[in-house]
Design an enzyme around this catalytic site. Structure first.
Site, PDB file in Angstrom:
ATOM      1  CE  LYS A  33      -0.436  -0.276   5.056  1.00  0.00           C
ATOM      2  NZ  LYS A  33      -1.246  -0.863   6.138  1.00  0.00           N
TER       3      LYS A  33
ATOM      4  NE  ARG B 152      -6.368   0.228  11.392  1.00  0.00           N
ATOM      5  CZ  ARG B 152      -5.156  -0.010  10.872  1.00  0.00           C
ATOM      6  NH1 ARG B 152      -4.214   0.915  10.952  1.00  0.00           N
ATOM      7  NH2 ARG B 152      -4.880  -1.151  10.289  1.00  0.00           N
TER       8      ARG B 152
ATOM      9  CE1 TYR C 289      13.243  31.398   6.119  1.00  0.00           C
ATOM     10  CE2 TYR C 289      13.292  29.022   5.718  1.00  0.00           C
ATOM     11  CZ  TYR C 289      13.080  30.328   5.267  1.00  0.00           C
ATOM     12  OH  TYR C 289      12.702  30.530   3.978  1.00  0.00           O
TER      13      TYR C 289
ATOM     14  CG  MET D 210       9.507  23.540   0.972  1.00  0.00           C
ATOM     15  SD  MET D 210       8.545  24.620  -0.089  1.00  0.00           S
ATOM     16  CE  MET D 210       7.575  25.513   1.110  1.00  0.00           C
TER      17      MET D 210
HETATM   18  C1  LIG Z   1      -0.554  -1.810   6.825  1.00  0.00           C
HETATM   19  C2  LIG Z   1      -1.157  -3.119   7.168  1.00  0.00           C
HETATM   20  C3  LIG Z   1      -0.371  -4.278   7.194  1.00  0.00           C
HETATM   21  C4  LIG Z   1       1.130  -4.226   7.093  1.00  0.00           C
HETATM   22  O1  LIG Z   1       1.625  -3.715   8.314  1.00  0.00           O
HETATM   23  P1  LIG Z   1       3.192  -3.585   8.640  1.00  0.00           P
HETATM   24  O2  LIG Z   1       3.218  -3.214  10.057  1.00  0.00           O
HETATM   25  O3  LIG Z   1       3.713  -2.536   7.748  1.00  0.00           O
HETATM   26  O4  LIG Z   1       3.801  -4.922   8.365  1.00  0.00           O
HETATM   27  C5  LIG Z   1      -1.015  -5.494   7.361  1.00  0.00           C
HETATM   28  N1  LIG Z   1      -2.354  -5.568   7.537  1.00  0.00           N
HETATM   29  C6  LIG Z   1      -3.132  -4.457   7.566  1.00  0.00           C
HETATM   30  C7  LIG Z   1      -4.600  -4.615   7.780  1.00  0.00           C
HETATM   31  C8  LIG Z   1      -2.554  -3.209   7.398  1.00  0.00           C
HETATM   32  O5  LIG Z   1      -3.324  -2.110   7.447  1.00  0.00           O
END
Ligand SMILES: *Cc1c(COP(=O)(O)O)cnc(C)c1O
Length: 373
Positions: free
Chosen positions: A41, A139, A262, A310
């Protein structure tokens, strides 16, 4: 990319695909006989999902997770047909057809998504979906009562949803002693017993290291593939796979008492030499690294001083041979010794955030790219 581009690049991010594959193999061996998926992802945590995924597929990974439908659609063309792609956020209303036409597996998280998919599934002859049950994170995923109600109604009639997997996610896997880990595992085991024959998956990177009882049928690592330590506080078993080096734009002599950057937030307490480099918070070199980060030049640690701007940051290179600390030279910001977790500690965050923030302006070099399969 032409060599010219690499030559004039102000910041170069090197991504070691062979190292990602080695990390995947290490995890895959560790969880056998369970299988090992790959979580790609957020564009493979910022490293480039198509290339990372193709490398993992060539190594034998057959199941990939992305977060969104757009990510899944973009990835579909980069992977061989034998690879499955699951979409963690599930289908938005009206998007089921796109899941079907791109052969994407939605993760169904709440009753509305299940209802949506049941309709699409009926129309298309039962394309698979995964079911997410929330075992203690609040969640995503069905609540336990929602899951019980669904399980009571199973098995569905033919033509209804075909479950590819049952998944849940651990809230505290990076704290092995946390009591929620075992509570989530017990809840998950009991949920799994209600959906017989459906593969189950609970562990992401850190969960893998909680032991075989957490592995079930497959695991879903992301961060560990990319070198983040899945066991904070213990030695990191994963290979570092990113290197970041950035060009020195200008070097100047300064006196004791001179303000730097800065806000004049740093004042020199010694006469010395400063190097300004082409990286800033717009490149993901977080502003919280102001006064705290460091780089390496010719093997010497050079402290980041003043505030991160930046597009620019300033390093004190007084301790380095002036022949090295010159415009056109470069400072290493991430390497084997100062990796994602070290930068995260200095920035007051986690390696995940350092990784996903890595900038789009960097010239990217992929090492050991395998042939597409
Ligand atoms: C992001 C995610 C993972 C991977 O998690 P890591 O800690 O990066 O290995 C696996 N399952 C779900 C549901 C996630 O949201």
């Amino acid at each position: 990319m032409s060599g010219d581009r690499a030559e004039r690049a102000e910041a170069v991010l090197e991504i070691d695909l062979a190292g990602i594959v080695a990390n995947w193999r290490l995890l895959a061996r560790r969880v056998e006989p369970a299988r090992c998926a790959g979580v790609v992802k957020a564009d493979a945590y910022g490293l480039g999902a198509p290339r990372v995924s193709a490398a993992l597929a060539a190594a034998g990974c057959r199941l990939f997770f992305v977060a969104t439908l757009d990510e899944g659609m973009a990835l579909r063309g980069a992977l061989p047909a034998c690879c499955e792609i699951a979409v963690l956020n599930g289908p938005a209303p009206g998007s089921a057809e796109e899941f079907v036409s791109h052969r994407l597996i939605p993760v169904l998280n709440e009753p509305g998504q299940i209802a949506t998919w049941a309709v699409a599934s009926h129309r298309h002859g039962g394309p698979a979906a995964m079911l997410h049950v929330d075992t203690g994170m609040a969640r995503l995923g069905l609540t336990l009562p929602e899951f019980e109600a669904l399980a009571d109604a199973e098995p569905y009639e033919p033509g209804e949803i075909r479950w590819r997997a049952l998944i849940s996610h651990l809230a505290c896997a990076d704290h092995p002693g946390h009591p929620l880990n075992n509570l989530q595992r017990e809840r998950f085991t009991s949920a799994r017993s209600r959906l017989r024959g459906v593969p189950a998956s609970l562990a992401a990177s850190s969960g893998i290291f909680l032991g075989p009882a957490f592995h079930y049928d497959f695991v879903r690592p992301g961060a560990a593939l990319y070198g983040v330590n899945p066991q904070p506080g213990s030695p990191n078993p994963m290979r570092q796979i990113v290197r970041l080096k950035v060009r020195i734009l200008q070097v100047r002599e300064v006196d004791r008492g001179d303000p730097v950057g800065y806000g004049a937030a740093h004042v020199m307490d010694h006469p010395g030499r400063l190097a300004t480099v082409a990286i800033g918070y717009a490149d993901g070199w977080l502003r919280s690294l102001s006064h705290r980060g460091s780089g390496r030049l010719g093997g010497t640690r050079v402290p980041l001083i003043g505030r991160v701007s930046m597009d620019l940051a300033i390093f004190d290179v007084s301790a380095v041979d002036p022949a090295l600390a010159r415009p056109g030279g470069s400072i290493e910001l991430l390497d084997d010794d100062y990796g994602l977790d070290a930068a995260a500690t200095d920035a007051g965050t986690i390696g995940y955030e350092i990784l996903t923030a890595l900038g789009r302006r960097y010239h990217r070099v992929y090492r050991d790219e395998p042939h597409r399969c």
